[in-house]
Motif scaffolding. Sequence first.
Motif, mmCIF file in Angstrom:
data_model
loop_
_atom_site.group_PDB
_atom_site.id
_atom_site.type_symbol
_atom_site.label_atom_id
_atom_site.label_comp_id
_atom_site.label_asym_id
_atom_site.label_seq_id
_atom_site.Cartn_x
_atom_site.Cartn_y
_atom_site.Cartn_z
ATOM 1 N N PHE A 15 -6.197 10.676 -12.300
ATOM 2 C CA PHE A 15 -7.095 11.646 -11.666
ATOM 3 C C PHE A 15 -8.553 11.263 -11.875
ATOM 4 C CE2 PHE A 15 -9.886 15.211 -12.850
ATOM 5 C CZ PHE A 15 -10.090 15.771 -11.599
ATOM 6 N N LEU A 16 -8.926 10.899 -13.095
ATOM 7 C CA LEU A 16 -10.323 10.559 -13.381
ATOM 8 C C LEU A 16 -10.771 9.349 -12.574
ATOM 9 C CD1 LEU A 16 -10.662 11.096 -17.239
ATOM 10 C CD2 LEU A 16 -11.599 12.503 -15.405
ATOM 11 N N ARG A 17 -9.898 8.372 -12.464
ATOM 12 C CA ARG A 17 -10.264 7.186 -11.687
ATOM 13 C C ARG A 17 -10.428 7.522 -10.218
ATOM 14 N NH1 ARG A 17 -7.890 1.072 -12.361
ATOM 15 N NH2 ARG A 17 -9.760 0.118 -11.492
ATOM 16 N N LEU A 18 -9.468 8.244 -9.674
ATOM 17 C CA LEU A 18 -9.539 8.615 -8.264
ATOM 18 C C LEU A 18 -10.752 9.487 -7.980
ATOM 19 C CD1 LEU A 18 -8.360 8.819 -5.392
ATOM 20 C CD2 LEU A 18 -7.000 10.760 -6.196
ATOM 21 N N ALA A 19 -11.001 10.482 -8.818
ATOM 22 C CA ALA A 19 -12.103 11.412 -8.580
ATOM 23 C C ALA A 19 -13.437 10.682 -8.578
ATOM 24 C CB ALA A 19 -12.101 12.515 -9.643
ATOM 25 N N ALA A 57 -2.050 18.677 -5.257
ATOM 26 C CA ALA A 57 -3.360 18.264 -4.752
ATOM 27 C C ALA A 57 -3.672 16.827 -5.140
ATOM 28 C CB ALA A 57 -4.441 19.206 -5.285
ATOM 29 N N LEU A 58 -3.297 16.417 -6.346
ATOM 30 C CA LEU A 58 -3.555 15.042 -6.766
ATOM 31 C C LEU A 58 -2.782 14.057 -5.907
ATOM 32 C CD1 LEU A 58 -4.728 12.903 -8.626
ATOM 33 C CD2 LEU A 58 -2.847 13.354 -10.236
ATOM 34 N N PHE A 59 -1.491 14.306 -5.691
ATOM 35 C CA PHE A 59 -0.712 13.368 -4.886
ATOM 36 C C PHE A 59 -1.178 13.367 -3.429
ATOM 37 C CE2 PHE A 59 2.292 13.575 -8.468
ATOM 38 C CZ PHE A 59 2.472 12.212 -8.671
ATOM 39 N N GLU A 60 -1.608 14.502 -2.946
ATOM 40 C CA GLU A 60 -2.165 14.543 -1.585
ATOM 41 C C GLU A 60 -3.448 13.718 -1.516
ATOM 42 O OE1 GLU A 60 -2.676 18.666 -0.783
ATOM 43 O OE2 GLU A 60 -0.533 19.060 -0.513
ATOM 44 N N ALA A 61 -4.290 13.825 -2.532
ATOM 45 C CA ALA A 61 -5.549 13.071 -2.554
ATOM 46 C C ALA A 61 -5.283 11.574 -2.630
ATOM 47 C CB ALA A 61 -6.413 13.529 -3.726
ATOM 48 N N ILE A 62 -4.286 11.181 -3.399
ATOM 49 C CA ILE A 62 -3.933 9.752 -3.473
ATOM 50 C C ILE A 62 -3.460 9.273 -2.099
ATOM 51 C CG2 ILE A 62 -2.338 8.069 -4.452
ATOM 52 C CD1 ILE A 62 -2.386 9.695 -7.052
ATOM 53 N N ALA A 63 -2.632 10.066 -1.454
ATOM 54 C CA ALA A 63 -2.134 9.693 -0.128
ATOM 55 C C ALA A 63 -3.265 9.569 0.882
ATOM 56 C CB ALA A 63 -1.109 10.723 0.347
ATOM 57 N N ALA A 64 -4.349 10.356 0.677
ATOM 58 C CA ALA A 64 -5.486 10.332 1.605
ATOM 59 C C ALA A 64 -6.515 9.269 1.251
ATOM 60 C CB ALA A 64 -6.154 11.706 1.630
ATOM 61 N N ALA A 65 -6.361 8.596 0.113
ATOM 62 C CA ALA A 65 -7.372 7.639 -0.342
ATOM 63 C C ALA A 65 -7.602 6.526 0.671
ATOM 64 C CB ALA A 65 -6.980 7.055 -1.694
ATOM 65 N N MET A 91 0.845 -1.197 0.000
ATOM 66 C CA MET A 91 0.000 0.000 0.000
ATOM 67 C C MET A 91 0.876 1.241 0.000
ATOM 68 S SD MET A 91 -3.040 1.018 2.634
ATOM 69 C CE MET A 91 -4.056 -0.281 1.974
ATOM 70 N N PHE A 92 0.475 2.233 -0.782
ATOM 71 C CA PHE A 92 1.265 3.454 -0.866
ATOM 72 C C PHE A 92 1.217 4.206 0.449
ATOM 73 C CE2 PHE A 92 3.163 7.137 -2.574
ATOM 74 C CZ PHE A 92 2.466 8.228 -2.117
ATOM 75 N N SER A 93 2.375 4.566 0.932
ATOM 76 C CA SER A 93 2.463 5.354 2.156
ATOM 77 C C SER A 93 3.683 6.242 2.048
ATOM 78 C CB SER A 93 2.581 4.422 3.370
ATOM 79 O OG SER A 93 2.708 5.180 4.540
ATOM 80 N N ILE A 94 3.531 7.502 2.382
ATOM 81 C CA ILE A 94 4.649 8.426 2.220
ATOM 82 C C ILE A 94 4.535 9.515 3.276
ATOM 83 C CG2 ILE A 94 3.421 9.828 0.491
ATOM 84 C CD1 ILE A 94 6.127 10.255 -0.888
ATOM 85 N N SER A 95 5.653 9.854 3.898
ATOM 86 C CA SER A 95 5.629 10.890 4.914
ATOM 87 C C SER A 95 5.449 12.246 4.260
ATOM 88 C CB SER A 95 6.935 10.869 5.710
ATOM 89 O OG SER A 95 7.995 11.311 4.883
ATOM 90 N N ALA A 96 4.966 13.210 5.049
ATOM 91 C CA ALA A 96 4.735 14.552 4.511
ATOM 92 C C ALA A 96 6.045 15.172 4.032
ATOM 93 C CB ALA A 96 4.083 15.431 5.580
ATOM 94 N N SER A 153 -7.638 6.753 3.800
ATOM 95 C CA SER A 153 -8.534 7.241 4.854
ATOM 96 C C SER A 153 -9.990 7.006 4.496
ATOM 97 C CB SER A 153 -8.311 8.739 5.103
ATOM 98 O OG SER A 153 -6.989 8.983 5.534
ATOM 99 N N HIS A 154 -10.272 6.961 3.195
ATOM 100 C CA HIS A 154 -11.644 6.758 2.714
ATOM 101 C C HIS A 154 -11.949 5.286 2.454
ATOM 102 C CE1 HIS A 154 -12.495 11.068 2.144
ATOM 103 N NE2 HIS A 154 -11.223 11.157 1.840
ATOM 104 N N GLY A 155 -11.000 4.403 2.771
ATOM 105 C CA GLY A 155 -11.221 2.992 2.508
ATOM 106 C C GLY A 155 -11.193 2.666 1.029
ATOM 107 N N LEU A 156 -10.442 3.424 0.264
ATOM 108 C CA LEU A 156 -10.310 3.198 -1.177
ATOM 109 C C LEU A 156 -9.036 2.412 -1.477
ATOM 110 C CD1 LEU A 156 -11.422 6.716 -2.462
ATOM 111 C CD2 LEU A 156 -12.642 4.564 -2.812
ATOM 112 N N PRO A 157 -8.995 1.724 -2.612
ATOM 113 C CA PRO A 157 -7.817 0.909 -2.972
ATOM 114 C C PRO A 157 -6.673 1.786 -3.471
ATOM 115 C CG PRO A 157 -9.482 0.766 -4.699
ATOM 116 C CD PRO A 157 -10.094 1.559 -3.578
ATOM 117 N N VAL A 158 -5.905 2.324 -2.551
ATOM 118 C CA VAL A 158 -4.901 3.339 -2.870
ATOM 119 C C VAL A 158 -3.877 2.846 -3.895
ATOM 120 C CG1 VAL A 158 -3.425 2.714 -0.916
ATOM 121 C CG2 VAL A 158 -3.349 5.038 -1.808
ATOM 122 N N ALA A 159 -3.587 1.548 -3.895
ATOM 123 C CA ALA A 159 -2.592 1.023 -4.845
ATOM 124 C C ALA A 159 -3.041 1.193 -6.289
ATOM 125 C CB ALA A 159 -2.318 -0.443 -4.548
ATOM 126 N N ARG A 160 -4.352 1.274 -6.515
ATOM 127 C CA ARG A 160 -4.872 1.467 -7.868
ATOM 128 C C ARG A 160 -4.339 2.741 -8.519
ATOM 129 N NH1 ARG A 160 -11.433 0.591 -8.338
ATOM 130 N NH2 ARG A 160 -11.432 -1.671 -8.603
#
Length: 537
Positions: free
Chosen positions: A124-128, A77-85, A1-6, A87-94
């Motif tokens: 972006f389209l997939r994540l959004a 903003a896109l990379f921040e949203a991916i990092a937060a995915a 799973m993607f994880s990255i420090s600030a 938190s929403h229970g989304l498949p972040v690796a996608r």
Amino acid sequence: MFSISATRFRAVLLGVSLCLGLTGLWNAPAQAQVTAFKQAVAEAAARDRDLAAFYQANDYQPIWTGASDADRARRAALFEAIAAADSHGLPVARYDAEGLMARLKVARSPREAGLAEVEMSRTFLRLAREMQTGALIPSEVDGDIKREVAYRDRGSYLTSLIQSSPRAFFRALPPRSNEYARLMKEKFRLESLAKTGGWGPKVPGEALKPGQSGAAVVALRNRLMAMGFMGRSATQTYDESMMIAVQQFQMAHGLTPDGVAGPGTMAQVNTTVSDRLKSVIVAMERERWLNQELGARHIIVNLTDFNARIIEDGQVAFETRVVVGKNTGDRRSPEFSDSMDHMVINPTWHVPRSIAVKEYLPKMQRNPNAASHLRLYNSRGQQVSRGAVNFNAYSASSFPFSIKQPPSQGNALGLVKFMFPNRYNIYLHDTPAKSLFERETRDYSHGCIRVQKPFELAYELLSPQEADPKGKFHSILNTGRETRVNLEREVPVHIIYRTAFTSAKGHMQYRRDVYGRDAKIWDALGKAGVSLHAVQG
């Protein structure tokens, strides 16, 4: 799973900007570089109609890989949203953030930048879309989930993004409902609990009752305290305080609140943090499927809770117990939304053909006078005498008659039904079988929703259009004639299935997965890449 420090995240973004050559690539005056970029964008976007249309309308200009402040803000903003995915229970690796970053870092030519540009938009389209309306397609998980998700036009995500503050755009994507916010809060709470050992050891044994003492009672006490149903206590006896705590636990889990920890209660007490977390993540996905305007006044039927509520301006205006479809064959109640536009007082029961040929035809073949309360009608709508019919001459496929039950106190639909016409032939109705409402688990119908307080529901629905809704209802009821009453304002009806749901005040609510649908959703989310952090009991 993607994880990255600030810190690393900011450093990588800076490196991406520098490696992209965004200090010089787009400042170069050479027309050849611009042309190479545009050609690469057109080529990469060609196999996606929405992307191709957007970039064509945008003259193939960059929105991610350019050197402008706006491009940099969108990238961040896109990379921040991916990092937060996560938190929403989304498949972040996608969303493959590291792969995107790597692609950006090696984009040293206009062509490479153009290819990276389109890949950013595709991600972006997939994540959004998944952040807004879910990672799964409901009907592909279970055929009885008829939920029609209000998908947004994909191209509009891109046009809205470039017209908005990027961070604000991403913040607005997930459901803005209080329910979603509380579910996310519960997700964080459970994840935090898991790191400190969960709710402690499970309670041994199958049942406990007031007056008992011993190690099992102590384990139950400790677990109730850890779950927040009981204050600090050193009691080693199943005393009154523990009985009250058990009752509170039972009410939060849809169990009969008798204060006795029987097998059903013990099974729920011993459910792990992991399993509760799965229910919450599934509920968040379901909330994304329903990310739409529900209606200022609407009806929610939660199949797992065996309950229906009228919600008005966010408050519960009315609620009643219900009986839902039996957990077998084709009798399970489906999930969908529609609009209630009328009720029928003193309804005729038009027996569905599946019931007529599967249940009643065999009975009438054995005894022509069986189910004498039902009447037969031919294709011209004429009543047919049973004495004139040889039932054994017909099969389920050739049976030519329709079966109806006229209005009466004993009618299978009771004295009123509430209609929101739909392709599934599902509606809410009264029933003469009142005893079923006293049961803890209430899945006994053929799919429709039986209502414990049908008259009161009718009064509430008529209240916006009648000065005396109760009087109006009974004046029609007393005629004994089937009568349609239109609702001047249609009321949206949402038949949902939530094993985890919240309340503005009080404990989180959990219910059993009566049809096994949430288990299927969790399995599908797992295959998509959603996983739990290490959790304990």
